[in-house]
Design a protein around this motif. Structure first.
Motif, PDB file in Angstrom:
ATOM      1  N   GLU A 296      -7.929   6.761   2.944  1.00 13.83           N
ATOM      2  CA  GLU A 296      -8.283   5.573   2.160  1.00 13.83           C
ATOM      3  C   GLU A 296      -7.220   4.488   2.270  1.00 13.83           C
ATOM      4  OE1 GLU A 296     -11.204   4.750   0.791  1.00 13.83           O
ATOM      5  OE2 GLU A 296     -11.863   6.633   1.714  1.00 13.83           O
ATOM      6  N   GLN A 297      -5.983   4.889   2.435  1.00 12.32           N
ATOM      7  CA  GLN A 297      -4.914   3.897   2.573  1.00 12.32           C
ATOM      8  C   GLN A 297      -5.032   3.151   3.892  1.00 12.32           C
ATOM      9  OE1 GLN A 297      -2.068   6.948   1.738  1.00 12.32           O
ATOM     10  NE2 GLN A 297      -1.546   6.013  -0.230  1.00 12.32           N
TER      11      GLN A 297
ATOM     12  N   LEU B 102      -7.020  -5.713   5.117  1.00 17.30           N
ATOM     13  CA  LEU B 102      -5.888  -6.559   4.743  1.00 17.30           C
ATOM     14  C   LEU B 102      -5.314  -7.251   5.971  1.00 17.30           C
ATOM     15  CD1 LEU B 102      -3.808  -7.662   2.783  1.00 17.30           C
ATOM     16  CD2 LEU B 102      -2.577  -5.476   2.976  1.00 17.30           C
TER      17      LEU B 102
ATOM     18  N   ILE C 147       0.896  -1.153   0.000  1.00 23.56           N
ATOM     19  CA  ILE C 147       0.000   0.000   0.000  1.00 23.56           C
ATOM     20  C   ILE C 147       0.939   1.208   0.000  1.00 23.56           C
ATOM     21  CG2 ILE C 147      -1.812   1.279   1.214  1.00 23.56           C
ATOM     22  CD1 ILE C 147      -2.578  -1.394   2.593  1.00 23.56           C
TER      23      ILE C 147
ATOM     24  N   LYS D  32      -7.869   2.704   5.333  1.00 23.18           N
ATOM     25  CA  LYS D  32      -9.066   1.873   5.114  1.00 23.18           C
ATOM     26  C   LYS D  32      -8.758   0.640   4.274  1.00 23.18           C
ATOM     27  CE  LYS D  32     -12.532   5.470   5.797  1.00 23.18           C
ATOM     28  NZ  LYS D  32     -13.646   6.230   5.193  1.00 23.18           N
ATOM     29  N   GLN D  33      -7.722   0.665   3.467  1.00 29.01           N
ATOM     30  CA  GLN D  33      -7.259  -0.527   2.750  1.00 29.01           C
ATOM     31  C   GLN D  33      -6.486  -1.441   3.699  1.00 29.01           C
ATOM     32  OE1 GLN D  33      -5.023   1.721  -0.323  1.00 29.01           O
ATOM     33  NE2 GLN D  33      -5.882   0.211  -1.732  1.00 29.01           N
ATOM     34  N   PHE D  34      -5.733  -0.835   4.565  1.00 27.55           N
ATOM     35  CA  PHE D  34      -4.871  -1.547   5.488  1.00 27.55           C
ATOM     36  C   PHE D  34      -5.661  -2.412   6.464  1.00 27.55           C
ATOM     37  CE2 PHE D  34      -2.751  -1.344   9.703  1.00 27.55           C
ATOM     38  CZ  PHE D  34      -1.592  -2.041   9.418  1.00 27.55           C
TER      39      PHE D  34
END
Length: 135
Positions: A64-65, A72, A54, A67-69
């Motif tokens: 948003e990063q 995952l 990421i 929220k990706q993390f």
């Protein structure tokens, strides 16, 4: 025991991952970060260790990063994860936020290793506040 953090991995670090039981590597640095290891993803994958990146811009981290993390890390539940960036600074902020907002740890407990690594500057303090306002 399940989450290890560091700055940039070296070739030797990568070779040791299987013996440490690491099943997943997550890299928060950008591919053009200083000291980025060329071919890191391929080196890790050759050892049959999962690899995710990421790419978080040092001067412009985005909610948003994070929220990706979160999903995952949750998808890797039960695995040993090695989370890294260039100097463990991005990582320490993400771990702090994960521990505080997702695991529900007290602020005092969640600040480790963040406060041991650095004191976030204005950009990163604003990022912390923005993420906290979303959860």
């Amino acid at each position: 025991d399940w989450l290890w953090t560091s700055g940039q991995l070296s070739e030797n670090d990568i070779q040791r991952l299987p013996s440490l039981g690491i099943q997943t590597v997550i890299n928060l640095a950008t591919p053009d970060s200083p000291n980025a290891l060329a071919g890191e993803a391929d080196r890790v994958a050759l050892l049959r260790v999962n690899y995710f990146q990421i790419p978080v811009n040092w001067m412009l981290p985005e909610v948003e990063q994070f929220k990706q993390f979160v999903p995952l890390v949750q998808a890797c539940s039960g695995q040993k994860i090695w989370l890294h960036c260039v100097k463990n600074m991005r990582v320490s902020v993400f771990v702090y936020l994960y521990r505080k907002l997702i695991l529900g740890e007290s602020d005092e407990t969640a600040t480790f290793p963040l406060r041991a690594v650095w004191t976030p500057d204005k950009v990163w303090q604003e990022f912390i506040e923005e993420v906290c306002s979303c959860y």
